[in-house]
Scaffold this motif. Structure first.
Motif, short mmCIF file in Angstrom:
data_model
loop_
_atom_site.label_atom_id
_atom_site.label_comp_id
_atom_site.label_asym_id
_atom_site.label_seq_id
_atom_site.Cartn_x
_atom_site.Cartn_y
_atom_site.Cartn_z
N LEU A 4 0.91 -1.34 0.47
CA LEU A 4 -0.41 0.08 0.57
C LEU A 4 0.43 1.03 -0.14
N ALA A 5 2.12 1.05 0.45
CA ALA A 5 2.75 2.14 0.32
C ALA A 5 3.48 2.50 -0.30
N VAL A 6 3.89 1.40 -1.78
CA VAL A 6 4.60 1.70 -2.93
C VAL A 6 3.84 2.32 -4.56
N LEU A 7 1.84 1.40 -3.67
CA LEU A 7 0.91 2.01 -4.72
C LEU A 7 0.52 3.49 -4.22
N GLY A 8 1.09 3.88 -2.59
CA GLY A 8 0.28 5.27 -2.60
C GLY A 8 1.58 5.96 -3.19
N ASN A 9 2.86 5.86 -3.10
CA ASN A 9 3.57 6.79 -4.18
C ASN A 9 3.77 6.88 -5.17
N ILE A 10 3.02 5.18 -6.16
CA ILE A 10 3.13 5.41 -7.02
C ILE A 10 2.05 6.01 -7.61
N THR A 11 0.66 6.28 -7.43
CA THR A 11 -1.04 6.53 -7.63
C THR A 11 -1.41 8.15 -7.21
N ASP A 12 -0.26 8.75 -6.48
CA ASP A 12 -0.32 10.06 -5.13
C ASP A 12 1.01 10.50 -5.58
N TYR A 13 1.74 10.28 -6.21
CA TYR A 13 2.94 10.33 -6.85
C TYR A 13 3.34 12.21 -6.19
N GLY A 14 2.41 12.92 -6.12
CA GLY A 14 2.63 14.61 -5.64
C GLY A 14 2.51 14.50 -4.77
N THR A 15 1.84 13.89 -3.70
CA THR A 15 2.10 14.11 -2.47
C THR A 15 3.30 14.64 -1.37
N ASN A 16 3.36 12.62 -1.58
CA ASN A 16 4.99 11.90 -1.21
C ASN A 16 6.16 12.63 -2.02
N TRP A 17 5.77 13.61 -3.28
CA TRP A 17 7.00 14.42 -4.26
C TRP A 17 7.53 15.83 -3.32
N GLN A 18 6.09 16.08 -2.76
CA GLN A 18 6.12 17.00 -2.13
C GLN A 18 7.18 16.61 -0.77
N PHE A 19 7.24 16.16 0.04
CA PHE A 19 7.52 15.57 0.76
C PHE A 19 8.86 15.03 0.57
N VAL A 20 9.43 14.04 -0.32
CA VAL A 20 11.01 14.14 -0.51
C VAL A 20 11.28 15.85 -0.99
N GLN A 21 10.92 16.58 -1.73
CA GLN A 21 11.60 17.48 -1.62
C GLN A 21 12.16 18.35 -0.60
N HIS A 22 11.00 18.71 -0.15
CA HIS A 22 10.83 19.52 1.47
C HIS A 22 12.28 19.06 2.56
N VAL A 23 12.08 17.62 2.53
CA VAL A 23 13.13 17.13 2.92
C VAL A 23 14.64 17.10 2.36
N LEU A 24 14.96 16.68 1.28
CA LEU A 24 16.07 17.02 0.59
C LEU A 24 16.19 18.62 0.36
N SER A 25 15.49 18.88 0.29
CA SER A 25 16.28 20.73 0.08
C SER A 25 16.43 21.69 1.75
N MET A 26 16.26 20.95 3.10
CA MET A 26 16.12 21.31 4.03
C MET A 26 15.36 22.57 4.25
N ASP A 27 13.84 23.79 3.08
CA ASP A 27 13.82 24.58 3.53
C ASP A 27 13.45 24.60 4.20
N THR A 28 12.26 23.86 5.56
CA THR A 28 11.62 23.94 6.62
C THR A 28 12.55 23.42 8.18
N THR A 29 13.74 23.72 7.87
CA THR A 29 14.93 23.34 9.10
C THR A 29 14.64 24.59 9.60
N PHE A 30 15.58 24.38 10.83
CA PHE A 30 16.33 26.04 11.23
C PHE A 30 17.48 27.00 10.36
#
Length: 166
Positions: A26-52
């Protein structure tokens, strides 16, 4: 399959392993069918734009969209591999469920590897790399450590349970 406690333990191992396999699927299915939601998550984590945004840590940030896409695809691939391995391990246990104790124990190898692989996704990937390296713990809005910890805990318990001898 022997009856009694050993028989119940085998059914419990199949249920536990199947539950983890379903979750990962289900995690894989969610990442594939709702790509954009978790894509945003990955972008924010990797860019560290909401850290200190500590200058001592910000050099770690990955802001290149191509590298971010590759990281996200690597996460999906790791989860897809985990799901496939978990189901293959479940199938081996299913086929061995009526066999002798040693045959059932021998059939656990793939399931144990698959559970360890899934566990490492949550611990190494999300808690260590995401949480510590990319300082995800500092983000109020893009922090997946609680979820990763829950998934790692459940998967770790499943790993220990399936590893038990009859």
């Amino acid at each position: 399959m022997s009856g009694g406690r050993a028989g119940l333990q085998r059914w419990a191992a199949l249920l536990v392993l199947g539950g983890i396999a379903l979750h990962m699927t289900l995690a894989v299915l969610g990442n594939i069918t709702d790509y954009g939601t978790n894509w945003q998550f990955v972008q924010h984590v990797l860019s560290m734009d909401t850290t200190f945004k500590s200058p001592a840590l910000m050099w770690r940030a990955v802001t290149d969209p191509t590298l971010q896409s590759l990281a996200y695809l690597a996460i999906i691939a790791a989860e897809l591999l985990a799901a496939a391995l978990l189901w293959a391990g479940w199938l081996r246990l299913w086929r061995a469920r009526r066999g002798e104790t040693e045959a059932f124990q021998a059939a656990k190898g793939l399931a144990l590897f698959a559970l360890a692989w899934a566990f490492s996704i949550w611990v190494a990937g999300f808690i260590a790399v995401g949480g510590e390296w990319f300082a995800m713990w500092q983000s109020a809005s893009w922090n997946g450590q609680d979820g990763a910890t829950r998934f790692a805990t459940v998967t770790g318990f499943a790993l220990l349970f399936v590893a038990l001898r009859e």
